[in-house]
Design a protein around this motif. Structure first.
Motif, mmCIF file in Angstrom:
data_model
loop_
_atom_site.group_PDB
_atom_site.id
_atom_site.type_symbol
_atom_site.label_atom_id
_atom_site.label_comp_id
_atom_site.label_asym_id
_atom_site.label_seq_id
_atom_site.Cartn_x
_atom_site.Cartn_y
_atom_site.Cartn_z
ATOM 1 N N UNK A 17 0.864 -1.177 0.000
ATOM 2 C CA UNK A 17 0.000 0.000 0.000
ATOM 3 C C UNK A 17 0.900 1.226 0.000
ATOM 4 N N UNK A 18 0.933 1.936 -1.110
ATOM 5 C CA UNK A 18 1.803 3.100 -1.258
ATOM 6 C C UNK A 18 0.975 4.359 -1.024
ATOM 7 N N UNK A 19 1.149 4.976 0.137
ATOM 8 C CA UNK A 19 0.406 6.191 0.462
ATOM 9 C C UNK A 19 1.207 7.427 0.050
ATOM 10 N N UNK A 20 0.486 8.517 -0.247
ATOM 11 C CA UNK A 20 1.144 9.756 -0.658
ATOM 12 C C UNK A 20 0.201 10.925 -0.425
ATOM 13 N N UNK A 21 0.769 12.144 -0.492
ATOM 14 C CA UNK A 21 0.012 13.366 -0.224
ATOM 15 C C UNK A 21 0.191 14.364 -1.358
ATOM 16 N N UNK A 22 -0.652 15.405 -1.315
ATOM 17 C CA UNK A 22 -0.605 16.478 -2.304
ATOM 18 C C UNK A 22 -0.577 15.901 -3.718
ATOM 19 N N UNK A 49 -3.547 14.858 3.565
ATOM 20 C CA UNK A 49 -3.822 16.100 2.856
ATOM 21 C C UNK A 49 -3.746 15.850 1.350
ATOM 22 N N UNK A 50 -4.902 16.019 0.667
ATOM 23 C CA UNK A 50 -4.986 15.670 -0.751
ATOM 24 C C UNK A 50 -4.326 14.322 -0.982
ATOM 25 N N UNK A 51 -4.755 13.361 -0.186
ATOM 26 C CA UNK A 51 -4.060 12.084 -0.133
ATOM 27 C C UNK A 51 -4.615 11.027 -1.057
ATOM 28 N N UNK A 52 -3.793 10.038 -1.275
ATOM 29 C CA UNK A 52 -4.191 8.879 -2.049
ATOM 30 C C UNK A 52 -3.293 7.708 -1.713
ATOM 31 N N UNK A 53 -3.649 6.562 -2.257
ATOM 32 C CA UNK A 53 -2.789 5.397 -2.127
ATOM 33 C C UNK A 53 -2.983 4.497 -3.328
ATOM 34 N N UNK A 54 -1.923 3.836 -3.698
ATOM 35 C CA UNK A 54 -1.988 2.813 -4.742
ATOM 36 C C UNK A 54 -1.704 1.482 -4.074
ATOM 37 N N UNK A 55 -2.608 0.536 -4.261
ATOM 38 C CA UNK A 55 -2.446 -0.793 -3.683
ATOM 39 C C UNK A 55 -2.231 -1.806 -4.801
ATOM 40 N N UNK A 56 -1.496 -2.835 -4.478
ATOM 41 C CA UNK A 56 -1.211 -3.876 -5.470
ATOM 42 C C UNK A 56 -2.142 -5.059 -5.283
ATOM 43 N N UNK A 57 -2.200 -5.889 -6.290
ATOM 44 C CA UNK A 57 -2.785 -7.216 -6.174
ATOM 45 C C UNK A 57 -1.750 -8.113 -5.495
ATOM 46 N N UNK A 58 -1.977 -9.409 -5.465
ATOM 47 C CA UNK A 58 -1.013 -10.349 -4.893
ATOM 48 C C UNK A 58 0.253 -10.352 -5.750
ATOM 49 N N UNK A 59 1.401 -10.205 -5.087
ATOM 50 C CA UNK A 59 2.685 -10.141 -5.774
ATOM 51 C C UNK A 59 3.578 -11.308 -5.358
#
Length: 263
Positions: A17-22, A49-59
């Motif tokens: 789970x790769x979280x990030x802001x702005x 703050x203006x956040x998001x995340x990119x999640x992966x499938x099974x790796x």
């Protein structure tokens, strides 16, 4: 450097789970699609703050996995920032400890004894834990020791022990709330929540390598109970845990490396 493999067994699975802001999530979504990254999913994160995340499938531990991870980090880096509020969670398939209560108890003891080393390593390119780490990834030293002491001589089953661990919130450094009764059910994972966010794929790979090897050691036939017992009774003051976890304890860190790595 980013390696093609870190030497994990074929049945070891993980996800990130790769979280990030702005972030500009519209652009991130666009470039994920352009690069045909269909097994990576973009989500909003209202805790940032203006956040998001990119999640992966099974790796799996393959060249293709790390190439995709590298591409995803590059896309995010152009459209967002990895600041001091975001986390970098890793999910590891629960089969890594053979879903065995003895191995799980070993993991609790191993984590408790070396939690200061584990936290400091997971800070990545930063010197301290992210803001609010004590809320979203609570240190578990005392609680894991208490559970270990209570059940180490018992015949408790794996799923019964998981129920004990699930009584806690998911907002702890090592979260068991995703472990399910069905062994191969999707999302059946141990979740490591203490790492800081990063957009450096090498740090992601290092974290994946470290935590999978840590968990694998819990089922080792050469599990060194004597060495852990020598460190086991070092009691830590909860009020000072996180400031202490900013420090580097080189001898203890090398000791842990000698336990979990084979080179």
């Amino acid at each position: 450097e980013l390696r093609e493999s870190v030497g994990l067994s074929n049945d070891t699975t993980f996800g990130v789970e790769i979280e990030f802001e702005e972030s500009n999530n519209v652009e991130i979504a666009k470039w994920l699609e352009v690069n045909h990254l269909t097994s990576w999913y973009l989500h909003d994160d209202i805790s940032l703050k203006r956040g998001g995340e990119v999640t992966s499938n099974i790796l799996y531990d393959t060249k293709e996995t790390y190439e995709e991870l590298n591409t995803v980090c590059s896309i995010i880096k152009k459209q967002a920032k990895s600041l001091n509020n975001a986390g970098g969670h890793i999910h590891i398939g629960s089969q890594i400890i053979n879903r065995d209560s003895k191995n799980l108890l070993n993991l609790l003891k191993l984590w408790a004894v070396y939690e200061n080393i584990i936290f400091r390593f997971s800070y990545g390119e930063y010197l301290t834990g992210r803001r609010n780490i004590d809320h979203y990834a609570k240190a578990m030293h005392d609680e894991f020791i208490n559970i270990y002491e209570k059940y180490k001589e018992s015949d408790i089953s794996f799923l019964e022990l998981i129920k004990v661990l699930k009584a806690n919130t998911k907002y702890q450094a090592l979260n068991f709330n995703n472990v399910k009764q069905e062994e191969f059910d999707y999302g059946n994972t141990l979740e490591v929540r203490c790492p800081n966010a990063t957009l450096n794929p090498v740090i992601w790979q290092n974290n994946i390598n470290f935590f999978t090897k840590l968990f694998t050691y819990a089922k080792s036939l050469d599990f060194d109970y004597d060495k852990l017992d020598r460190r086991y009774n070092i009691k830590k003051d909860n009020d000072n845990l996180y400031s202490m976890y900013n420090d580097i304890y080189l001898r203890q860190a090398l000791e842990l490396c000698d336990l979990i790595f084979n080179n």
